[in-house]
Scaffold this motif. Structure first.
Motif, PDB file in Angstrom:
ATOM      1  N   LEU A 200       0.648  -3.444  -6.873  1.00 46.64           N
ATOM      2  CA  LEU A 200       1.120  -0.974  -5.775  1.00 46.64           C
ATOM      3  C   LEU A 200      -1.032  -0.785  -5.623  1.00 46.64           C
ATOM      4  CD1 LEU A 200       2.656   0.221  -4.461  1.00 46.64           C
ATOM      5  CD2 LEU A 200       2.904   1.739  -6.642  1.00 46.64           C
ATOM      6  N   GLU A 201      -0.810  -0.866  -4.200  1.00 47.08           N
ATOM      7  CA  GLU A 201      -1.866  -0.335  -4.283  1.00 47.08           C
ATOM      8  C   GLU A 201      -2.063   1.628  -3.391  1.00 47.08           C
ATOM      9  OE1 GLU A 201      -5.431  -1.501  -3.902  1.00 47.08           O
ATOM     10  OE2 GLU A 201      -5.247  -3.938  -4.231  1.00 47.08           O
ATOM     11  N   SER A 202      -1.957   2.273  -4.662  1.00 46.97           N
ATOM     12  CA  SER A 202      -1.728   3.321  -4.250  1.00 46.97           C
ATOM     13  C   SER A 202      -2.727   4.623  -4.447  1.00 46.97           C
ATOM     14  CB  SER A 202      -1.324   4.044  -5.717  1.00 46.97           C
ATOM     15  OG  SER A 202       0.141   3.765  -6.129  1.00 46.97           O
ATOM     16  N   THR A 203      -3.006   5.262  -3.225  1.00 44.23           N
ATOM     17  CA  THR A 203      -4.118   6.266  -2.793  1.00 44.23           C
ATOM     18  C   THR A 203      -4.174   7.192  -3.724  1.00 44.23           C
ATOM     19  OG1 THR A 203      -2.919   7.299  -1.310  1.00 44.23           O
ATOM     20  CG2 THR A 203      -4.119   5.208   0.247  1.00 44.23           C
ATOM     21  N   GLU A 204      -4.757   8.219  -3.359  1.00 44.41           N
ATOM     22  CA  GLU A 204      -4.458   9.877  -4.522  1.00 44.41           C
ATOM     23  C   GLU A 204      -3.834  10.652  -4.086  1.00 44.41           C
ATOM     24  OE1 GLU A 204      -8.629  10.921  -5.324  1.00 44.41           O
ATOM     25  OE2 GLU A 204      -9.404   9.054  -5.830  1.00 44.41           O
ATOM     26  N   GLY A 205      -3.753  10.262  -2.780  1.00 44.18           N
ATOM     27  CA  GLY A 205      -2.948  11.749  -2.210  1.00 44.18           C
ATOM     28  C   GLY A 205      -3.351  12.899  -1.627  1.00 44.18           C
ATOM     29  N   SER A 206      -3.356  13.452  -0.336  1.00 40.45           N
ATOM     30  CA  SER A 206      -4.060  14.301  -0.168  1.00 40.45           C
ATOM     31  C   SER A 206      -2.902  15.373   1.027  1.00 40.45           C
ATOM     32  CB  SER A 206      -4.759  13.965   0.683  1.00 40.45           C
ATOM     33  OG  SER A 206      -6.162  15.072   1.170  1.00 40.45           O
TER      34      SER A 206
ATOM     35  N   GLY B 271       0.615  -1.341   0.202  1.00 38.45           N
ATOM     36  CA  GLY B 271      -0.049   0.126  -0.323  1.00 38.45           C
ATOM     37  C   GLY B 271       0.811   1.277   0.016  1.00 38.45           C
ATOM     38  N   PHE B 272       0.671   2.334  -0.959  1.00 36.50           N
ATOM     39  CA  PHE B 272       1.039   3.690  -1.076  1.00 36.50           C
ATOM     40  C   PHE B 272       0.798   4.712  -0.442  1.00 36.50           C
ATOM     41  CE2 PHE B 272       3.484   7.113  -3.346  1.00 36.50           C
ATOM     42  CZ  PHE B 272       4.058   7.062  -2.532  1.00 36.50           C
ATOM     43  N   ALA B 273       1.008   5.440   0.397  1.00 32.56           N
ATOM     44  CA  ALA B 273       0.357   6.449   0.337  1.00 32.56           C
ATOM     45  C   ALA B 273       0.692   7.787   0.761  1.00 32.56           C
ATOM     46  CB  ALA B 273      -0.680   6.184   1.584  1.00 32.56           C
ATOM     47  N   GLY B 274       0.819   8.492  -0.099  1.00 38.58           N
ATOM     48  CA  GLY B 274       1.681  10.362  -0.231  1.00 38.58           C
ATOM     49  C   GLY B 274       1.104  11.194  -0.013  1.00 38.58           C
ATOM     50  N   PRO B 275       1.144  12.238   0.260  1.00 40.84           N
ATOM     51  CA  PRO B 275       0.276  14.043   0.326  1.00 40.84           C
ATOM     52  C   PRO B 275      -0.040  13.773  -1.955  1.00 40.84           C
ATOM     53  CG  PRO B 275       2.955  14.335   0.559  1.00 40.84           C
ATOM     54  CD  PRO B 275       2.468  12.590   0.094  1.00 40.84           C
ATOM     55  N   GLN B 276      -0.552  15.253  -1.645  1.00 38.82           N
ATOM     56  CA  GLN B 276      -1.656  15.489  -3.271  1.00 38.82           C
ATOM     57  C   GLN B 276       0.530  15.634  -3.955  1.00 38.82           C
ATOM     58  OE1 GLN B 276      -4.043  18.143  -2.717  1.00 38.82           O
ATOM     59  NE2 GLN B 276      -4.039  18.789  -5.225  1.00 38.82           N
ATOM     60  N   ALA B 277       0.321  15.082  -5.479  1.00 35.62           N
ATOM     61  CA  ALA B 277       1.105  15.808  -6.161  1.00 35.62           C
ATOM     62  C   ALA B 277       0.612  17.105  -6.541  1.00 35.62           C
ATOM     63  CB  ALA B 277       1.724  14.745  -6.536  1.00 35.62           C
TER      64      ALA B 277
ATOM     65  N   VAL C  11       4.140   1.434   1.998  1.00 35.89           N
ATOM     66  CA  VAL C  11       4.765   3.376   2.064  1.00 35.89           C
ATOM     67  C   VAL C  11       3.966   4.035   2.393  1.00 35.89           C
ATOM     68  CG1 VAL C  11       6.330   4.046   0.870  1.00 35.89           C
ATOM     69  CG2 VAL C  11       6.082   1.583   0.936  1.00 35.89           C
ATOM     70  N   ILE C  12       4.540   4.987   3.884  1.00 32.26           N
ATOM     71  CA  ILE C  12       3.803   6.238   3.398  1.00 32.26           C
ATOM     72  C   ILE C  12       4.552   7.427   3.513  1.00 32.26           C
ATOM     73  CG2 ILE C  12       2.416   7.432   5.267  1.00 32.26           C
ATOM     74  CD1 ILE C  12       1.755   4.966   6.626  1.00 32.26           C
ATOM     75  N   LEU C  13       4.508   8.277   2.835  1.00 33.58           N
ATOM     76  CA  LEU C  13       4.918   9.728   2.848  1.00 33.58           C
ATOM     77  C   LEU C  13       4.170   9.942   3.552  1.00 33.58           C
ATOM     78  CD1 LEU C  13       7.066  11.399   0.346  1.00 33.58           C
ATOM     79  CD2 LEU C  13       6.278  12.601   1.602  1.00 33.58           C
TER      80      LEU C  13
ATOM     81  N   GLN D 192      -5.808  12.300   4.652  1.00 32.09           N
ATOM     82  CA  GLN D 192      -4.788  10.686   4.132  1.00 32.09           C
ATOM     83  C   GLN D 192      -4.762   9.645   5.370  1.00 32.09           C
ATOM     84  OE1 GLN D 192      -0.799  12.276   4.056  1.00 32.09           O
ATOM     85  NE2 GLN D 192      -0.189  10.732   2.933  1.00 32.09           N
ATOM     86  N   ILE D 193      -5.310   9.824   6.359  1.00 33.79           N
ATOM     87  CA  ILE D 193      -5.410   9.256   7.555  1.00 33.79           C
ATOM     88  C   ILE D 193      -6.066   8.506   6.939  1.00 33.79           C
ATOM     89  CG2 ILE D 193      -6.102   8.971  10.315  1.00 33.79           C
ATOM     90  CD1 ILE D 193      -5.201  11.123  11.337  1.00 33.79           C
ATOM     91  N   GLY D 194      -7.953   8.681   6.208  1.00 38.57           N
ATOM     92  CA  GLY D 194      -8.148   7.667   5.901  1.00 38.57           C
ATOM     93  C   GLY D 194      -8.352   6.647   4.791  1.00 38.57           C
ATOM     94  N   GLN D 195      -7.318   7.657   4.133  1.00 34.04           N
ATOM     95  CA  GLN D 195      -7.079   6.955   2.835  1.00 34.04           C
ATOM     96  C   GLN D 195      -6.186   5.746   3.741  1.00 34.04           C
ATOM     97  OE1 GLN D 195      -4.961  10.267   0.783  1.00 34.04           O
ATOM     98  NE2 GLN D 195      -7.123  10.626  -0.309  1.00 34.04           N
ATOM     99  N   ILE D 196      -5.209   5.628   4.803  1.00 35.41           N
ATOM    100  CA  ILE D 196      -4.278   4.626   5.322  1.00 35.41           C
ATOM    101  C   ILE D 196      -4.953   3.900   5.880  1.00 35.41           C
ATOM    102  CG2 ILE D 196      -1.802   4.563   6.921  1.00 35.41           C
ATOM    103  CD1 ILE D 196      -1.527   7.665   6.129  1.00 35.41           C
TER     104      ILE D 196
END
Length: 338
Positions: free
Chosen positions: A77-83, A47-53, A105-107, A89-93
């Motif tokens: 790879l399961e990616s979130t949209e990023g926020s 699972g990959f979660a990062g901030p908005q690009a 993997v969390i940024l 972002q907590i909800g996405q994780i």
């Protein structure tokens, strides 16, 4: 484990994670523990979660992670949209946790604010690779990998110091990033520490921008009006540097050298051309996201890192902030981000 350069460091880590050679020289049977390699193995969902690009560097982080995951047949790879909104972002994780991914993997947009969700994942038995912006508790992650903000400032200061060491009463200015971020303070602290080695150099001004093109242009224009003459500029971020260079060109100023930060392809191209004030940039390599995927895969497969005697991956990995100049820019251009 310190990476010597961004390019060499990423290559070294990749080689380490993908080595097919036994670790017989370690002398302790480490080869029996298993070393992650390129051959398909146990399937791992990351699972990959990062901030908005919304920034060139963050967009490069996403691309590095996705491209690296595609390299492995055994990785999904399961990616979130990023926020950039902490609650979102907590909800996405939490969604990734509920999906029972093997590794996260969390940024985090804000490491302190997202510490609890990191703890939640770890308590659920999902190892976390904390990417760059560190959580407030080491219990919230299994491994941290990221850049060296203090070292970034330190190396920028040393480069400028060496360029100006023979100039009497040299004057430098600093275009910082977002001041309420710890990383900005660390970059400034490193820069100031380096300049202490050069008694002929004085930092005469410092202004904080917002890591955007618009803020870079506006803040740089203010600096140029306030300081009619100086010898060097250190800009913390190559994205805001686009605006800074516009302001410099509009003001018709070219009496100083400029050092950027992060390592954009645009900055490297200007360094190579050597026809502007831009003479160097200090890396904060987004290749760390690719290495984070390597680490996550190794964790998911219960394997270690080649070249090390230990059975497990390290608890932390700090990348080196190399200085890219005209002399070495060809080496780094392939990892410059857009």
């Amino acid at each position: 484990m310190l990476f010597g350069t961004a390019a060499a460091g990423a290559a070294l880590f990749a080689a380490g994670c993908t080595s097919n050679e036994s670790n017989e020289d370690a002398g302790n049977g480490a080869e029996q523990a298993g070393i992650a390699d390129d051959k398909p193995g146990k399937k791992v969902t990351i699972g990959f979660a990062g901030p908005q690009a919304d920034h060139g560097w963050l967009n490069a982080i996403n691309q590095q992670a996705r491209n690296r995951a595609k390299k492995y047949e055994d990785v999904t790879l399961e990616s979130t949209e990023g926020s950039n909104d902490n609650a979102q972002q907590i909800g996405q994780i939490e969604t990734l946790i509920n999906k029972k991914v093997d590794v996260l993997v969390i940024l985090p947009a804000d490491g302190k604010a997202l510490t609890q969700v990191g703890l939640k994942a770890m308590r659920a038995g999902i190892p976390v690779v904390n990417l760059d912006r560190v959580f407030a508790s080491q219990q919230a992650y299994r491994c941290w990998i990221g850049g060296d903000n203090y070292g970034m400032g330190l190396n920028a200061g040393h480069y400028i110091g060496e360029q100006l060491k023979d100039k009497k009463n040299a004057r430098v200015v600093e275009l910082a990033g977002i001041d309420n971020l710890e990383l900005t303070r660390q970059r400034t602290d490193g820069f100031d520490a380096a300049l202490k080695n050069y008694p002929n150099i004085k930092k005469v001004a410092r202004q904080a921008a917002e890591f955007t093109v618009e803020s870079g242009q506006e803040t740089m224009a203010q600096l140029l009006r306030a300081e009619p003459k100086f010898d060097a500029l250190w800009n913390h971020d190559d994205d805001q540097g686009v605006g800074a260079e516009r302001a410099i060109k509009q003001a018709g100023r070219d009496e100083f050298l400029m050092v950027g930060g992060a390592g954009s392809k645009r900055a490297m191209t200007a360094i190579k051309a050597d026809n502007t004030v831009m003479k160097a940039t200090v890396l904060y390599p987004p290749t760390m996201a690719a290495s984070a995927i390597d680490l996550a895969r190794a964790l998911g497969q219960g394997k270690g890192v080649g070249g090390l005697a230990e059975f497990e991956i390290p608890a932390s990995l700090t990348l080196y902030s190399a200085v890219v100049t005209k002399d070495n820019v060809e080496e780094y251009l392939p990892i410059g981000f857009t």
